[in-house]
Motif scaffolding. Structure first.
Motif, mmCIF file in Angstrom:
data_model
loop_
_atom_site.group_PDB
_atom_site.id
_atom_site.type_symbol
_atom_site.label_atom_id
_atom_site.label_comp_id
_atom_site.label_asym_id
_atom_site.label_seq_id
_atom_site.Cartn_x
_atom_site.Cartn_y
_atom_site.Cartn_z
ATOM 1 N N ILE A 12 0.865 -1.173 0.000
ATOM 2 C CA ILE A 12 0.000 0.000 0.000
ATOM 3 C C ILE A 12 0.901 1.222 0.000
ATOM 4 O O ILE A 12 1.806 1.320 0.816
ATOM 5 C CB ILE A 12 -0.915 -0.013 1.247
ATOM 6 C CG1 ILE A 12 -1.934 -1.125 1.089
ATOM 7 C CG2 ILE A 12 -1.619 1.321 1.407
ATOM 8 C CD1 ILE A 12 -2.865 -1.293 2.254
ATOM 9 N N GLN A 13 0.647 2.123 -0.924
ATOM 10 C CA GLN A 13 1.458 3.319 -1.033
ATOM 11 C C GLN A 13 0.984 4.316 0.008
ATOM 12 O O GLN A 13 -0.003 5.023 -0.203
ATOM 13 C CB GLN A 13 1.331 3.914 -2.444
ATOM 14 C CG GLN A 13 1.794 2.982 -3.541
ATOM 15 C CD GLN A 13 3.284 2.733 -3.492
ATOM 16 O OE1 GLN A 13 4.081 3.663 -3.460
ATOM 17 N NE2 GLN A 13 3.675 1.474 -3.482
ATOM 18 N N VAL A 16 0.746 8.539 -0.263
ATOM 19 C CA VAL A 16 -0.301 9.330 -0.913
ATOM 20 C C VAL A 16 -1.515 9.471 0.002
ATOM 21 O O VAL A 16 -2.494 10.121 -0.340
ATOM 22 C CB VAL A 16 -0.735 8.729 -2.280
ATOM 23 C CG1 VAL A 16 0.444 8.671 -3.229
ATOM 24 C CG2 VAL A 16 -1.371 7.367 -2.092
ATOM 25 N N LEU A 17 -1.435 8.836 1.192
ATOM 26 C CA LEU A 17 -2.562 8.908 2.122
ATOM 27 C C LEU A 17 -2.517 10.187 2.942
ATOM 28 O O LEU A 17 -1.566 10.963 2.854
ATOM 29 C CB LEU A 17 -2.564 7.671 3.021
ATOM 30 C CG LEU A 17 -2.751 6.336 2.275
ATOM 31 C CD1 LEU A 17 -2.763 5.174 3.247
ATOM 32 C CD2 LEU A 17 -4.030 6.349 1.457
ATOM 33 N N LEU A 18 -3.528 10.389 3.780
ATOM 34 C CA LEU A 18 -3.780 11.671 4.428
ATOM 35 C C LEU A 18 -2.586 12.281 5.155
ATOM 36 O O LEU A 18 -2.200 13.415 4.879
ATOM 37 C CB LEU A 18 -4.957 11.515 5.404
ATOM 38 C CG LEU A 18 -5.426 12.799 6.077
ATOM 39 C CD1 LEU A 18 -5.992 13.766 5.056
ATOM 40 C CD2 LEU A 18 -6.476 12.504 7.139
ATOM 41 N N ASN A 19 -1.987 11.532 6.069
ATOM 42 C CA ASN A 19 -0.885 12.092 6.862
ATOM 43 C C ASN A 19 0.272 12.524 5.985
ATOM 44 O O ASN A 19 0.835 13.597 6.150
ATOM 45 C CB ASN A 19 -0.382 11.062 7.877
ATOM 46 C CG ASN A 19 -1.218 11.100 9.132
ATOM 47 O OD1 ASN A 19 -1.832 12.126 9.429
ATOM 48 N ND2 ASN A 19 -1.258 10.009 9.859
ATOM 49 N N ARG A 21 0.149 13.307 2.875
ATOM 50 C CA ARG A 21 -0.266 14.469 2.080
ATOM 51 C C ARG A 21 -0.100 15.742 2.905
ATOM 52 O O ARG A 21 0.459 16.724 2.436
ATOM 53 C CB ARG A 21 -1.717 14.349 1.620
ATOM 54 C CG ARG A 21 -1.963 13.322 0.535
ATOM 55 C CD ARG A 21 -3.259 13.599 -0.212
ATOM 56 N NE ARG A 21 -4.436 13.661 0.629
ATOM 57 C CZ ARG A 21 -5.251 12.636 0.890
ATOM 58 N NH1 ARG A 21 -4.979 11.450 0.383
ATOM 59 N NH2 ARG A 21 -6.318 12.788 1.651
ATOM 60 N N TYR A 25 2.209 18.929 2.063
ATOM 61 C CA TYR A 25 1.690 20.283 1.860
ATOM 62 C C TYR A 25 2.404 21.279 2.781
ATOM 63 O O TYR A 25 2.710 22.400 2.386
ATOM 64 C CB TYR A 25 0.184 20.365 2.140
ATOM 65 C CG TYR A 25 -0.702 19.519 1.245
ATOM 66 C CD1 TYR A 25 -1.999 19.166 1.653
ATOM 67 C CD2 TYR A 25 -0.278 19.060 0.002
ATOM 68 C CE1 TYR A 25 -2.818 18.394 0.845
ATOM 69 C CE2 TYR A 25 -1.095 18.281 -0.804
ATOM 70 C CZ TYR A 25 -2.373 17.953 -0.372
ATOM 71 O OH TYR A 25 -3.194 17.176 -1.155
ATOM 72 N N ARG A 69 6.543 13.319 -3.046
ATOM 73 C CA ARG A 69 6.920 12.515 -4.208
ATOM 74 C C ARG A 69 7.404 13.439 -5.310
ATOM 75 O O ARG A 69 6.890 14.545 -5.481
ATOM 76 C CB ARG A 69 5.706 11.755 -4.740
ATOM 77 C CG ARG A 69 5.215 10.646 -3.842
ATOM 78 C CD ARG A 69 3.913 10.093 -4.371
ATOM 79 N NE ARG A 69 4.131 9.243 -5.514
ATOM 80 C CZ ARG A 69 4.114 7.908 -5.486
ATOM 81 N NH1 ARG A 69 3.897 7.285 -4.353
ATOM 82 N NH2 ARG A 69 4.319 7.210 -6.577
ATOM 83 N N THR A 71 6.972 13.435 -8.507
ATOM 84 C CA THR A 71 5.950 13.880 -9.465
ATOM 85 C C THR A 71 5.085 14.982 -8.846
ATOM 86 O O THR A 71 4.631 15.892 -9.544
ATOM 87 C CB THR A 71 5.039 12.716 -9.910
ATOM 88 O OG1 THR A 71 4.584 12.015 -8.757
ATOM 89 C CG2 THR A 71 5.767 11.753 -10.829
ATOM 90 N N TRP A 72 4.884 14.907 -7.533
ATOM 91 C CA TRP A 72 4.097 15.942 -6.867
ATOM 92 C C TRP A 72 4.874 17.248 -6.799
ATOM 93 O O TRP A 72 4.318 18.325 -6.982
ATOM 94 C CB TRP A 72 3.722 15.493 -5.449
ATOM 95 C CG TRP A 72 2.736 14.385 -5.410
ATOM 96 C CD1 TRP A 72 2.491 13.449 -6.378
ATOM 97 C CD2 TRP A 72 1.864 14.067 -4.331
ATOM 98 N NE1 TRP A 72 1.519 12.576 -5.972
ATOM 99 C CE2 TRP A 72 1.109 12.927 -4.722
ATOM 100 C CE3 TRP A 72 1.636 14.626 -3.067
ATOM 101 C CZ2 TRP A 72 0.160 12.346 -3.893
ATOM 102 C CZ3 TRP A 72 0.683 14.049 -2.248
ATOM 103 C CH2 TRP A 72 -0.046 12.920 -2.663
ATOM 104 N N GLN B 109 -5.301 -0.499 -1.831
ATOM 105 C CA GLN B 109 -4.913 0.907 -1.939
ATOM 106 C C GLN B 109 -6.158 1.792 -1.898
ATOM 107 O O GLN B 109 -6.202 2.790 -1.172
ATOM 108 C CB GLN B 109 -4.135 1.126 -3.245
ATOM 109 C CG GLN B 109 -3.667 2.534 -3.494
ATOM 110 C CD GLN B 109 -2.507 2.955 -2.621
ATOM 111 O OE1 GLN B 109 -1.858 2.130 -1.976
ATOM 112 N NE2 GLN B 109 -2.236 4.237 -2.565
ATOM 113 N N GLU B 116 -10.442 7.353 4.516
ATOM 114 C CA GLU B 116 -10.027 8.599 5.158
ATOM 115 C C GLU B 116 -10.974 9.752 4.854
ATOM 116 O O GLU B 116 -10.909 10.791 5.505
ATOM 117 C CB GLU B 116 -8.609 8.962 4.711
ATOM 118 C CG GLU B 116 -7.564 8.010 5.266
ATOM 119 C CD GLU B 116 -6.159 8.348 4.815
ATOM 120 O OE1 GLU B 116 -6.014 8.954 3.721
ATOM 121 O OE2 GLU B 116 -5.207 8.025 5.539
ATOM 122 N N GLU B 146 3.436 13.303 -16.763
ATOM 123 C CA GLU B 146 4.464 13.551 -15.758
ATOM 124 C C GLU B 146 5.205 12.262 -15.395
ATOM 125 O O GLU B 146 5.442 11.974 -14.234
ATOM 126 C CB GLU B 146 3.734 14.080 -14.510
ATOM 127 C CG GLU B 146 4.527 14.974 -13.582
ATOM 128 C CD GLU B 146 4.802 16.330 -14.127
ATOM 129 O OE1 GLU B 146 3.984 17.217 -13.949
ATOM 130 O OE2 GLU B 146 5.866 16.475 -14.737
#
Lengths: 108, 198
Positions: A12-13, A16-19, A21, A25, A69, A71-72, B109, B116, B146
């Motif tokens: 599981i990546q 990209v999940l909430l924390n 992210r 930010y 990441r 790409t981000w 995933q 959430e 990208e």
């Protein structure tokens, strides 16, 4: 129906999940805040997608690069550049006449 | 139609006079051909089709879990709207997220991602061909972009689709709608729909 298989099945990546992210930010915003603060300094360091930044912001840049990441990072850098460009255009109101090419290309 | 004849560009126009003169009878609102059957897998691994969503109102958003900012914002908005609509008008809407990145968006995933945002948010993924079919049915554009080694982003349409209890398309909402505009818009659509049916 066949269960569909993916080569990523086991992992599981989490980045990209909430924390993740929110952390990204935060790091991103710290970097861009630094850019704003040091807007008058010469931008010599290379970020990505053509964005340059002053050496004063190297620390925040490194944290941002590490936390998000790639790409981000490119996505946010590009967004920042586009925003800056729009603001510059509005402030200077550089809108001149449209120019056409001197010769009309021949059709085949 | 534009063709080259003898090396010269010629344009053929459709002859309007030969097209059908019959007045077409259709539904009074003129429903757009958006939506259709799909064969996907939900975030618990259960195979689902559009039939599993009939009987309730559905709000669908296409996106991907590796999305930097837009999908999280839109899904937060969607979740907030679902709650607001329930509180204000008592309407139950089923929120659905459909992945346009099935290669990376595995069932697990998607499950970690959707939980959430809202306990009722259903995440769908599946076979890439099935996702392509679903996206085509909903006229959703999506494309890898990208690309950075094995990583990439997915450029895609940013739209929420309101589907009626027959899983027929009613209205879409673009990114420019905030939570209030979205909630009000949906409440109004449902009220109008109910009035028309009564």
């Amino acid at each position: 129906m066949e269960a569909y298989l993916s080569k990523y099945e086991d992992k599981i990546q989490k980045d990209v999940l909430l924390n993740a992210r929110l952390n990204c930010y935060k790091a991103r915003d710290a970097f861009f805040a630094c850019l704003e603060k040091n807007g008058n300094k010469k931008a010599t360091e290379v970020a990505s997608v053509g964005l340059l930044y002053p050496v004063e912001c190297k620390k925040t840049r490194e944290l941002y690069d590490k936390t998000c990441r790639r790409t981000w990072v490119k996505h946010f850098d590009r967004q920042y550049c586009a925003k800056k460009k729009r603001l510059l255009d509005d402030n200077e109101a550089r809108r001149g006449p449209i120019t056409l090419p001197a010769t009309i290309p021949k059709s085949t | 139609m534009i063709r080259k004849r003898n090396g010269i560009l010629k344009v053929d126009y459709y002859d309007i006079n030969t097209s059908s003169t019959a007045v077409k009878q259709g539904p009074s609102a003129g429903k757009a051909a958006i939506g259709g059957p799909f064969n996907l897998v939900d975030h618990n691994g259960k195979p689902v089709t559009e039939n599993d969503f009939k009987g309730k109102w559905t709000l669908i958003y296409f996106g991907f879990t590796h999305c930097p900012d837009i999908c999280p914002d839109e899904l937060q908005k969607l979740a907030a709207a679902i709650d607001k609509i329930k509180a204000k008008a008592g309407f139950e809407i089923v929120p659905v997220f459909i992945s346009v990145d099935p290669e990376r968006d595995t069932v697990e995933q998607v499950r970690e991602y959707v939980k959430e945002f809202h306990p009722k948010l259903i995440g769908l993924t599946g076979d890439p061909d099935e996702v392509k079919k679903a996206a085509r049915a909903y006229r959703v554009y999506y494309m890898k972009t990208e690309e950075e080694g094995s990583d990439y982003l997915v450029d895609h349409s940013i739209i929420m689709y309101l589907m009626d209890p027959n899983m027929e398309f009613l209205k879409f909402f673009g990114k420019n709608n905030d939570v209030d505009a979205l909630s009000e818009g949906i409440i109004n659509e449902i009220k109008q729909y109910k009035k028309a049916k009564a």
